[in-house]
Design a protein around this motif. Sequence first.
Motif, PDB file in Angstrom:
ATOM      1  N   UNK A   4       1.210  -1.157   0.304  1.00  0.00           N
ATOM      2  CA  UNK A   4      -0.397  -0.515  -0.046  1.00  0.00           C
ATOM      3  C   UNK A   4       1.009   1.084  -0.060  1.00  0.00           C
ATOM      4  N   UNK A   5       0.396   2.285  -0.843  1.00  0.00           N
ATOM      5  CA  UNK A   5       1.078   3.068  -0.951  1.00  0.00           C
ATOM      6  C   UNK A   5       0.557   4.808  -0.133  1.00  0.00           C
ATOM      7  N   UNK A   6       1.438   5.067   0.373  1.00  0.00           N
ATOM      8  CA  UNK A   6       1.255   6.366   1.037  1.00  0.00           C
ATOM      9  C   UNK A   6       1.319   7.527  -0.138  1.00  0.00           C
ATOM     10  N   UNK A   7       0.640   7.663  -1.274  1.00  0.00           N
ATOM     11  CA  UNK A   7       0.493   8.464  -1.910  1.00  0.00           C
ATOM     12  C   UNK A   7       0.770  10.413  -1.599  1.00  0.00           C
ATOM     13  N   UNK A   8       0.040  10.523  -0.434  1.00  0.00           N
ATOM     14  CA  UNK A   8      -0.162  11.495   0.495  1.00  0.00           C
ATOM     15  C   UNK A   8       1.798  12.242   0.561  1.00  0.00           C
ATOM     16  N   UNK A   9       2.256  11.298   0.198  1.00  0.00           N
ATOM     17  CA  UNK A   9       3.368  11.718   1.140  1.00  0.00           C
ATOM     18  C   UNK A   9       4.822  11.917  -0.371  1.00  0.00           C
ATOM     19  N   UNK A  40       0.071  14.349 -18.059  1.00  0.00           N
ATOM     20  CA  UNK A  40       0.020  15.675 -17.244  1.00  0.00           C
ATOM     21  C   UNK A  40       0.589  15.506 -15.858  1.00  0.00           C
ATOM     22  N   UNK A  41       0.182  14.713 -15.223  1.00  0.00           N
ATOM     23  CA  UNK A  41       0.035  14.574 -13.822  1.00  0.00           C
ATOM     24  C   UNK A  41       1.404  14.587 -13.003  1.00  0.00           C
ATOM     25  N   UNK A  42       0.740  16.153 -12.055  1.00  0.00           N
ATOM     26  CA  UNK A  42       2.342  15.659 -11.149  1.00  0.00           C
ATOM     27  C   UNK A  42       1.947  15.082  -9.271  1.00  0.00           C
ATOM     28  N   UNK A  43       3.399  15.601  -8.734  1.00  0.00           N
ATOM     29  CA  UNK A  43       3.458  14.598  -7.562  1.00  0.00           C
ATOM     30  C   UNK A  43       2.244  15.455  -7.061  1.00  0.00           C
ATOM     31  N   UNK A  44       2.334  16.833  -7.540  1.00  0.00           N
ATOM     32  CA  UNK A  44       0.797  17.806  -6.548  1.00  0.00           C
ATOM     33  C   UNK A  44      -0.728  17.048  -6.664  1.00  0.00           C
ATOM     34  N   UNK A  45      -0.654  16.155  -8.026  1.00  0.00           N
ATOM     35  CA  UNK A  45      -2.255  16.050  -8.491  1.00  0.00           C
ATOM     36  C   UNK A  45      -2.336  14.835  -7.701  1.00  0.00           C
ATOM     37  N   UNK A  46      -1.448  13.156  -8.109  1.00  0.00           N
ATOM     38  CA  UNK A  46      -1.210  12.463  -6.989  1.00  0.00           C
ATOM     39  C   UNK A  46      -0.912  12.378  -5.723  1.00  0.00           C
ATOM     40  N   UNK A  47      -0.830  13.926  -5.253  1.00  0.00           N
ATOM     41  CA  UNK A  47      -1.113  13.976  -3.646  1.00  0.00           C
ATOM     42  C   UNK A  47      -2.745  14.324  -3.110  1.00  0.00           C
ATOM     43  N   UNK A  52      -6.890   5.102  -3.887  1.00  0.00           N
ATOM     44  CA  UNK A  52      -5.676   4.272  -3.086  1.00  0.00           C
ATOM     45  C   UNK A  52      -4.945   3.876  -4.162  1.00  0.00           C
ATOM     46  N   UNK A  53      -3.719   3.897  -3.537  1.00  0.00           N
ATOM     47  CA  UNK A  53      -2.287   3.174  -4.175  1.00  0.00           C
ATOM     48  C   UNK A  53      -2.521   2.264  -4.245  1.00  0.00           C
ATOM     49  N   UNK A  54      -1.339   1.048  -4.941  1.00  0.00           N
ATOM     50  CA  UNK A  54      -0.562   0.070  -4.766  1.00  0.00           C
ATOM     51  C   UNK A  54       0.388  -0.009  -5.114  1.00  0.00           C
ATOM     52  N   UNK A  55       1.646  -0.480  -5.086  1.00  0.00           N
ATOM     53  CA  UNK A  55       3.107  -0.387  -5.757  1.00  0.00           C
ATOM     54  C   UNK A  55       3.728  -1.823  -5.837  1.00  0.00           C
ATOM     55  N   UNK A  56       3.846  -2.212  -6.640  1.00  0.00           N
ATOM     56  CA  UNK A  56       5.243  -3.327  -6.661  1.00  0.00           C
ATOM     57  C   UNK A  56       6.570  -2.827  -6.813  1.00  0.00           C
ATOM     58  N   UNK A  57       7.324  -3.477  -6.057  1.00  0.00           N
ATOM     59  CA  UNK A  57       8.823  -2.859  -5.397  1.00  0.00           C
ATOM     60  C   UNK A  57       9.912  -4.226  -6.370  1.00  0.00           C
ATOM     61  N   UNK A  58      10.601  -3.694  -6.795  1.00  0.00           N
ATOM     62  CA  UNK A  58      12.025  -4.839  -7.495  1.00  0.00           C
ATOM     63  C   UNK A  58      12.707  -3.989  -6.456  1.00  0.00           C
ATOM     64  N   UNK A  64       6.098  -0.966 -10.462  1.00  0.00           N
ATOM     65  CA  UNK A  64       4.659  -0.437 -11.070  1.00  0.00           C
ATOM     66  C   UNK A  64       3.963   0.092 -10.293  1.00  0.00           C
ATOM     67  N   UNK A  65       2.915   0.568 -10.467  1.00  0.00           N
ATOM     68  CA  UNK A  65       1.266   0.771  -9.344  1.00  0.00           C
ATOM     69  C   UNK A  65       0.300   0.394  -9.784  1.00  0.00           C
ATOM     70  N   UNK A  66      -1.048   0.602  -9.525  1.00  0.00           N
ATOM     71  CA  UNK A  66      -2.302   1.090  -9.536  1.00  0.00           C
ATOM     72  C   UNK A  66      -3.007   1.252  -8.494  1.00  0.00           C
ATOM     73  N   UNK A  67      -4.079   2.483  -8.840  1.00  0.00           N
ATOM     74  CA  UNK A  67      -4.807   3.003  -8.094  1.00  0.00           C
ATOM     75  C   UNK A  67      -6.162   2.296  -8.361  1.00  0.00           C
ATOM     76  N   UNK A  68      -7.100   2.596  -7.250  1.00  0.00           N
ATOM     77  CA  UNK A  68      -8.694   2.360  -7.641  1.00  0.00           C
ATOM     78  C   UNK A  68      -9.151   3.242  -6.164  1.00  0.00           C
ATOM     79  N   UNK A  69     -10.317   2.760  -6.637  1.00  0.00           N
ATOM     80  CA  UNK A  69     -11.560   3.497  -5.808  1.00  0.00           C
ATOM     81  C   UNK A  69     -12.716   2.506  -5.105  1.00  0.00           C
TER      82      UNK A  69
END
Length: 93
Positions: A4-9, A40-47, A52-58, A64-69
Amino acid sequence: MIQLLNHKDPHTARCIVNVQRPAYEKEAEIIQFQGIPQLNETAFDVMDSRDTFIGWFEGEELAGIASFIHTAEKLTICRLAVHPVHFRKGIAM
């Protein structure tokens, strides 16, 4: 590993943009359409997103990322992106 990613960070939001922008650039090239909103999204747009964002880490790298509502009635997948360096690894299956 999926987390789970804290996209507000701010740092996490920049990492999300650093994955999704090149992924959607590649998609835009393939489908010959430059109007994909996430291009065209910025980090502020993502924040500011309600997703809800999830991420795959290597290792330590977000690959990779996915988001959902999620509501009581449905789950809506809003975005799915894999950094092109990590294509063809089964991340977006």
